[in-house]
Design an enzyme around this catalytic site. Structure first.
Site, PDB file in Angstrom:
ATOM      1  N   LYS A 259       0.845  -1.196   0.000  1.00 31.24           N
ATOM      2  CA  LYS A 259       0.000   0.000   0.000  1.00 31.24           C
ATOM      3  C   LYS A 259       0.881   1.246   0.000  1.00 31.24           C
ATOM      4  CE  LYS A 259      -3.891  -1.765   2.743  1.00 31.24           C
ATOM      5  NZ  LYS A 259      -4.953  -1.619   1.720  1.00 31.24           N
TER       6      LYS A 259
ATOM      7  N   ARG B 250     -10.243 -11.560   2.141  1.00 32.27           N
ATOM      8  CA  ARG B 250     -11.091 -12.630   1.598  1.00 32.27           C
ATOM      9  C   ARG B 250     -10.375 -13.980   1.641  1.00 32.27           C
ATOM     10  NH1 ARG B 250     -11.564  -9.265  -3.920  1.00 32.27           N
ATOM     11  NH2 ARG B 250     -11.175  -7.659  -2.362  1.00 32.27           N
TER      12      ARG B 250
HETATM   13  N1  BES Z   1      -8.082  -3.659   4.506  1.00 29.20           N
HETATM   14  C1  BES Z   1      -8.255  -3.253   3.159  1.00 29.20           C
HETATM   15  C2  BES Z   1      -9.567  -2.494   2.941  1.00 29.20           C
HETATM   16  C3  BES Z   1      -9.722  -1.178   3.663  1.00 29.20           C
HETATM   17  C4  BES Z   1      -9.471   0.008   3.008  1.00 29.20           C
HETATM   18  C5  BES Z   1     -10.179  -1.135   4.964  1.00 29.20           C
HETATM   19  C6  BES Z   1      -9.653   1.224   3.674  1.00 29.20           C
HETATM   20  C7  BES Z   1     -10.355   0.059   5.630  1.00 29.20           C
HETATM   21  C8  BES Z   1     -10.086   1.240   4.983  1.00 29.20           C
HETATM   22  C9  BES Z   1      -8.251  -4.467   2.249  1.00 29.20           C
HETATM   23  O1  BES Z   1      -7.468  -5.524   2.648  1.00 29.20           O
HETATM   24  C10 BES Z   1      -7.723  -4.021   0.923  1.00 29.20           C
HETATM   25  O2  BES Z   1      -6.581  -3.680   0.868  1.00 29.20           O
HETATM   26  N2  BES Z   1      -8.558  -4.050  -0.094  1.00 29.20           N
HETATM   27  C11 BES Z   1      -8.166  -3.660  -1.395  1.00 29.20           C
HETATM   28  C12 BES Z   1      -8.690  -4.694  -2.360  1.00 29.20           C
HETATM   29  C13 BES Z   1      -8.138  -4.571  -3.749  1.00 29.20           C
HETATM   30  C14 BES Z   1      -6.659  -4.878  -3.752  1.00 29.20           C
HETATM   31  C15 BES Z   1      -8.879  -5.520  -4.639  1.00 29.20           C
HETATM   32  C16 BES Z   1      -8.749  -2.290  -1.685  1.00 29.20           C
HETATM   33  O3  BES Z   1      -9.851  -1.995  -1.214  1.00 29.20           O
HETATM   34  O4  BES Z   1      -8.091  -1.494  -2.329  1.00 29.20           O
HETATM   35 MN    MN Z   2      -5.471  -5.371   2.015  1.00 33.00          MN
END
Ligand code: BES
Ligand code: MN
Ligand code: ZN
Length: 514
Positions: free
Chosen positions: A294, A368
């Site tokens: 990230k 997931r």
């Molecule tokens: N934990 C994150 C989602 C999240 C984002 C929670 C902001 C709380 C605040 C999750 O694991 C994630 O990174 N999701 C990705 C999925 C994508 C890579 C398909 C996302 O939402 O960008």
């Molecule tokens: Mn994630």
């Protein structure tokens, strides 16, 4: 804070601060507020007349009644009267009571008042059940006073105690009718259980990720379970490996911290095993994204990525106190998601407990992957219903913002029950559709499915992925990503962790138990 129920007349009740209320648009208050107004020689009515008091939601007016008379003929036994605005009577409900109670509790604290008394909101022209109103007052007050300041070295408050806060020590609910005492006391005890469970969830989310590792989360879950007399089992990595949880363990592969698969059970209907519900919470104690790293701005709040796990653990604490007649099982497959030489690579194929092969397209879609094996575990152990709660996607914030949490289901009847619990608790959800067009986005060229579904419908493709594992077991998936943390004080929430979905889950379990 201690919350007491006292029988008596509000006008004669000696207290540093008495809380009464007013609906918007009421010119001459009735009931308890009316009695106080009369004792004060019509002061409240005059302030309504002049426009200073409107009864608008969130308005709190402090009247220093002790200062009115300098002789011994006090007009009222309370030193202060707080007039809390309830807003319009139309649409006033238990959640309005939670909100006003949280606002009032914070106001009393800011006034440095250690003991306060309140009338039971909503029982008059609100037309609400007094016991449920008392429940909402206790719940809202405890939630509204929550703070997490154990790492402020100037603070003298102890934390991790369910949000007990020395600011306000006693809140009394004053009620004239002696016949109502028992019911009000029961309501207060119930609301307290809901709030303490939520504050436990908040504590877990607020803890920094260097403190709250999977090991520490398991230790806290164990401590809670011991105290609440719940059965708990922590499955170590080797055991998870033996069970075939290749999907969950692929997320843990990049971390030095060992994964901990937390399983807690409550037996409320021992004779009927199939009368059960499984509550599964995402438990990523820190989500760096893994090798699909990230950017810094998105990573900084990722200590909260175990918010779903915190909610199911907090809910279980409340459930143990409330003792509903149903069997409840909680799972939190806890792990970090970190990059390293041993981390899962984008392109790797992993195998879940049910044998399905998953192509990991993006290691940041890790939630997931952990939920897949947790759900397989639940189904293998006889789950009759499953709810999973997860801070799963940024996409759900794009779709619904902070208006509603995103909800998905494969079963209309179960969803109806879930939606009712959401409404009862004032934790709003909105159902999003699972149709074949979006399901196809998860197709992989080389495996049974992949863990991402492209640009569109991100919250929905994540739900489709989980549905592959829940299959036909009645299931609800709740994406809490936008609700997990609050930027500022609002209603029952303070800045930081909200404990989102904890109370909704407890209510769902209680409603299912009947
Ligand atoms: N934990 C994150 C989602 C999240 C984002 C929670 C902001 C709380 C605040 C999750 O694991 C994630 O990174 N999701 C990705 C999925 C994508 C890579 C398909 C996302 O939402 O960008
Ligand atoms: Mn994630
Ligand atoms: Zn995540």
């Amino acid at each position: 804070m201690e919350i007491k129920v006292t029988q008596g007349n509000v006008v004669e009740h000696a207290t540093p601060a008495l809380v009464v209320n007013l609906f918007e648009g009421v010119k001459v208050p009735g009931g308890a507020t009316g009695a106080v107004d009369q004792a004060l020689g019509g002061l409240i009515s005059r302030l309504i007349e002049s426009g200073e008091i409107t009864g608008g939601a969130g308005e709190i007016t402090v009247l220093h009644t002790a200062a009115i008379t300098s002789d011994s003929t006090e007009p009222i036994a309370a030193e202060r009267v707080l007039v809390a605005g309830l807003g319009k009577s139309d649409g006033f409900d238990y959640d309005s009571i939670r909100t006003v109670s949280a606002q009032v509790a914070r106001k009393l604290k800011s006034l440095k008042v250690k003991n306060g008394a309140t009338i039971v909101h909503g029982a008059g022209i609100g037309g609400l059940d007094p016991a449920v109103s008392a429940e909402a007052i206790a719940e809202g007050s405890i939630l509204g006073l929550y703070r997490f300041d154990k790492y402020k070295s100037t603070s003298n408050s102890s934390n991790g105690n369910g949000g007990n806060d020395s600011g306000l020590e006693v809140l009394e609910l004053v009620e004239m009718d002696a016949a109502k005492m028992k019911a009000l006391e029961k309501g207060v005890a119930r609301g307290t259980s809901y709030a303490i469970g939520t504050n436990l969830a908040r504590d877990l989310v607020n803890e920094p990720p260097n403190v709250l590792s999977p090991t520490e989360l398991a230790a806290r879950a164990t401590a809670m379970s011991k105290a609440a007399k719940l059965d708990i089992k922590i499955l170590e990595e080797a055991e998870c490996r033996k069970l075939g949880m290749g999907s969950y363990l692929s997320v843990a592969a990049g971390s030095k911290e060992p994964p901990k698969f937390i399983y807690i059970s409550y037996s409320g209907d021992a004779k009927r095993d199939q009368n059960n519900i499984w509550l599964i919470g995402k438990g990523i104690t820190f989500d760096s994204g893994g090798l699909s790293l990230k950017p810094p701005g998105s990573m900084v709040t990722m200590k909260g990525d175990m918010g779903g796990g915190a909610a199911v653990i907090g809910a279980m604490q409340a459930i143990a106190a409330l003792k509903p007649k149903i069997n409840v099982h909680v799972v939190c497959a806890a792990t970090e998601n970190m990059p390293s030489g041993s981390a899962t690579r984008p392109g790797d194929v992993v195998q879940a407990m049910n044998g399905k092969y998953i192509e990991v397209e993006n290691t940041d879609a890790e939630g997931r992957l952990t939920l897949a094996d947790a759900i397989c575990y639940a189904r293998n152990n006889g789950a009759a219903r499953i709810v999973d709660v997860a801070t799963l996607t940024g996409a759900v914030s794009v779709a619904l913002g902070k208006g509603h949490m995103g909800a998905f289901s494969n079963n209309d009847e179960f969803y109806t029950t879930f939606e009712k619990a959401s409404a009862d608790q004032g934790e709003p959800v909105w159902r999003l559709p699972l149709v074949s067009v979006t399901k196809q986005q998860n197709r992989s060229n080389i495996a049974d499915l992949k863990n991402t579904g492209g640009r569109g419908a991100g919250a929905i493709t994540a739900a489709h992925f989980i549905h592959e594992f829940a299959k036909d077991t009645p299931w609800v998936h709740l994406d809490t990503a936008a609700f997990n943390m609050a930027d500022e004080v609002s209603g029952v929430n303070v800045q930081g962790a909200t404990g989102a979905a904890t109370r909704l889950l407890v209510r769902l379990v209680e409603n299912l138990a009947g």
